[in-house]
Design a protein around this motif. Structure first.
Motif, PDB file in Angstrom:
ATOM      1  N   ASP A 147      35.086   4.372 -27.417  1.00 30.31           N
ATOM      2  CA  ASP A 147      34.989   3.147 -28.221  1.00 30.31           C
ATOM      3  C   ASP A 147      34.242   3.415 -29.522  1.00 30.31           C
ATOM      4  OD1 ASP A 147      36.408   1.376 -26.622  1.00 30.31           O
ATOM      5  OD2 ASP A 147      34.654   0.838 -25.423  1.00 30.31           O
ATOM      6  N   VAL A 148      33.147   4.169 -29.433  1.00 28.06           N
ATOM      7  CA  VAL A 148      32.365   4.496 -30.623  1.00 28.06           C
ATOM      8  C   VAL A 148      33.192   5.344 -31.585  1.00 28.06           C
ATOM      9  CG1 VAL A 148      30.345   5.756 -31.465  1.00 28.06           C
ATOM     10  CG2 VAL A 148      30.151   4.315 -29.420  1.00 28.06           C
ATOM     11  N   LEU A 149      33.875   6.357 -31.049  1.00 31.33           N
ATOM     12  CA  LEU A 149      34.709   7.243 -31.876  1.00 31.33           C
ATOM     13  C   LEU A 149      35.704   6.443 -32.704  1.00 31.33           C
ATOM     14  CD1 LEU A 149      35.758  10.264 -32.421  1.00 31.33           C
ATOM     15  CD2 LEU A 149      37.469   9.704 -30.673  1.00 31.33           C
ATOM     16  N   HIS A 163      32.552  11.621 -34.238  1.00 33.73           N
ATOM     17  CA  HIS A 163      32.206  11.934 -32.848  1.00 33.73           C
ATOM     18  C   HIS A 163      30.871  11.266 -32.500  1.00 33.73           C
ATOM     19  CE1 HIS A 163      31.270  14.204 -29.233  1.00 33.73           C
ATOM     20  NE2 HIS A 163      32.454  14.810 -29.292  1.00 33.73           N
ATOM     21  N   PRO A 164      30.775  10.605 -31.340  1.00 38.83           N
ATOM     22  CA  PRO A 164      29.536   9.889 -30.997  1.00 38.83           C
ATOM     23  C   PRO A 164      28.321  10.795 -30.893  1.00 38.83           C
ATOM     24  CG  PRO A 164      31.082   9.941 -29.140  1.00 38.83           C
ATOM     25  CD  PRO A 164      31.835  10.385 -30.336  1.00 38.83           C
ATOM     26  N   ARG A 165      28.550  12.107 -30.636  1.00 35.16           N
ATOM     27  CA  ARG A 165      27.413  13.041 -30.583  1.00 35.16           C
ATOM     28  C   ARG A 165      27.395  13.946 -31.815  1.00 35.16           C
ATOM     29  NH1 ARG A 165      29.567  13.155 -25.397  1.00 35.16           N
ATOM     30  NH2 ARG A 165      30.513  15.214 -25.720  1.00 35.16           N
ATOM     31  N   ARG A 166      28.137  13.541 -32.845  1.00 33.03           N
ATOM     32  CA  ARG A 166      28.182  14.257 -34.123  1.00 33.03           C
ATOM     33  C   ARG A 166      28.675  15.704 -33.965  1.00 33.03           C
ATOM     34  NH1 ARG A 166      28.541  10.063 -37.497  1.00 33.03           N
ATOM     35  NH2 ARG A 166      26.755   8.644 -37.280  1.00 33.03           N
ATOM     36  N   GLU A 167      29.493  15.938 -32.966  1.00 38.09           N
ATOM     37  CA  GLU A 167      30.124  17.241 -32.810  1.00 38.09           C
ATOM     38  C   GLU A 167      31.398  17.288 -33.660  1.00 38.09           C
ATOM     39  OE1 GLU A 167      30.531  17.837 -28.595  1.00 38.09           O
ATOM     40  OE2 GLU A 167      28.374  17.660 -28.231  1.00 38.09           O
TER      41      GLU A 167
END
Length: 434
Positions: free
Chosen positions: A166-168, A374-378
């Motif tokens: 959802d965040v992406l 990306h939600p984890r900034r990857e």
């Protein structure tokens, strides 16, 4: 436009949700070129191969080989639907009705097939190789690239929770709308969606097209994706690509024939099509040498697409060339299509305003810009530079020089020979992002 991307990502069933849904799910220029090849070169044999120029992303370690074979086999079993052929027969493209000949459409229905393929692994990459009649190989280009691109996406999606998905997509939608907002404020901007080959996914590309239609109105001229044009009643956009001059050059028997092949292909194209379809792509073996040696009648063509050269430089060069031949550049068309983003489009629009009819073909950074989403900034969703090019024509190596040395393809000794024959210089252009 109400697509639950998170739910679809968690419940992918490839038979229910295949990557390529229709043989029309390709760039429109592939169909125009297929008719051209069918008419002029029906017995020519070729090979083509995919290449991932973003070597740091090792696709063979990300994508399941059995799943890739399943998707390839699914594509090869597809047939043109009756309704699709009726649309091709009766629709008006570039102001011309019946652009596809009845005999060609009958051949599409009864005899068209895709060639065999071979999948190998080299240096952590999958290489898709297609071999057969040119009419059987040419259509694989977009299908193969779209498969690899979306299978990379699906692997990355499978690593995220539903909340993370959802965040992406919330971030990607916001980024898309920020670009649309930037563009919609400027009157007269002309944009075509060109993002099929390196799209994030089919569903996302369709969402992007609908969002652009809603946000940009008439500034969205159309889409290069024939299936989306068919499904959403949009203009199908596209003319021709580097593949044609590459093939005719490979068929040349002498250095003189090699040099003139770049103009011979235009003569043949002009016998098949006219009007807005007379868009030349002069950078296959170097734009400057092409323009310097072009016969005068080439200046009567409708316009030029610049692909591998700085579009500001290429546009100025084209305008100067037209004016030196007594043509009014304001009546011609200039299309830029290489790695553009919203700011580039606005800057080019302003620069060429009232000098030439400028339009942008917006591709990868429209349909696959998930950078920093990306939600984890990857970086799993960053776009990569996938291409599929001719490698041989009747057993002879196929070469592309372009205006950017990073994009040259073919054996090194043949690239050197082509540079000698065409008199083009290897230019260290911009690094290839997409």
């Amino acid at each position: 436009m109400n697509v639950n991307f998170a739910e679809r990502a968690h419940n992918h069933n490839w038979k229910l949700d295949p990557i390529v849904r229709s043989l029309l799910d390709t760039d429109f220029y592939k169909l125009l070129m297929l008719q051209f090849i069918w008419k002029n070169f029906p017995a020519v044999h070729v090979t083509s191969e995919t290449t991932n120029r973003t070597t740091a992303v090792r696709l063979a370690e990300l994508i399941s080989a059995p799943a890739l074979f399943d998707q390839l086999e699914h594509v090869r079993q597809l047939k043109f639907r009756k309704s699709e052929l009726i649309w091709l027969a009766g629709n008006t493209f570039y102001g011309t009705r019946s652009i596809f000949e009845p005999e060609f459409l009958e051949w599409l229905e009864k005899d068209f097939r895709l060639s065999d393929y071979e999948v190998t692994e080299k240096d952590g990459q999958f290489v898709l190789r297609f071999e057969g009649l040119w009419t059987e190989v040419t259509m694989w280009e977009i299908y193969g690239l779209a498969l690899l691109s979306e299978m990379k996406t699906r692997t990355a999606l499978s690593r995220l929770s539903e909340l993370e998905l959802d965040v992406l997509y919330a971030r990607a939608k916001t980024r898309l709308w920020d670009k649309v907002e930037m563009l919609r404020k400027v009157p007269g901007v002309s944009i075509s969606e060109f993002g099929t080959r390196r799209r994030h996914s089919f569903l996302w590309q369709e969402y992007v097209v609908e969002a652009m239609r809603a946000g940009l109105g008439k500034s969205l001229v159309g889409t290069s994706n024939t299936y989306l044009a068919y499904k959403h009643d949009l203009e199908a956009i596209g003319t021709n690509a580097h593949e044609l001059p590459m093939a005719l050059a490979a068929l040349a028997n002498t250095d003189e024939e090699l040099h003139t092949s770049q103009y011979k292909v235009l003569e043949l194209w002009q016998k098949s099509y006219g009007g807005e379809l007379l868009i030349m792509l002069p950078d296959t073996f170097g734009t400057t040498q092409f323009l310097a040696g072009a016969p005068d009648w080439v200046a009567d063509w409708t316009g030029q697409r610049c692909d591998s050269k700085d579009p500001f430089v290429a546009g100025d060069e084209y305008i100067t060339w037209l004016e030196a031949r007594g043509r009014d550049a304001r009546r011609k068309r200039l299309i830029a299509s290489d790695g553009l983003d919203a700011e580039d489009i606005l800057n080019l629009h302003q620069y060429f305003k009232e000098r030439i009819r400028f339009s942008a073909g917006w591709g990868t950074l429209l349909t696959n810009d998930f950078r920093e989403c990306h939600p984890r900034r990857e970086h799993d969703f960053d776009p990569i530079s996938l291409v599929c090019k001719l490698t041989t024509v009747e057993g002879r190596p196929a070469v592309k020089l372009t205006d950017n040395a990073h994009k040259a393809t073919g054996p090194a000794h043949e690239i050197a020979r082509y540079r000698r024959v065409f008199g083009s210089v290897a230019v260290e252009g911009a690094a290839v992002l997409v």
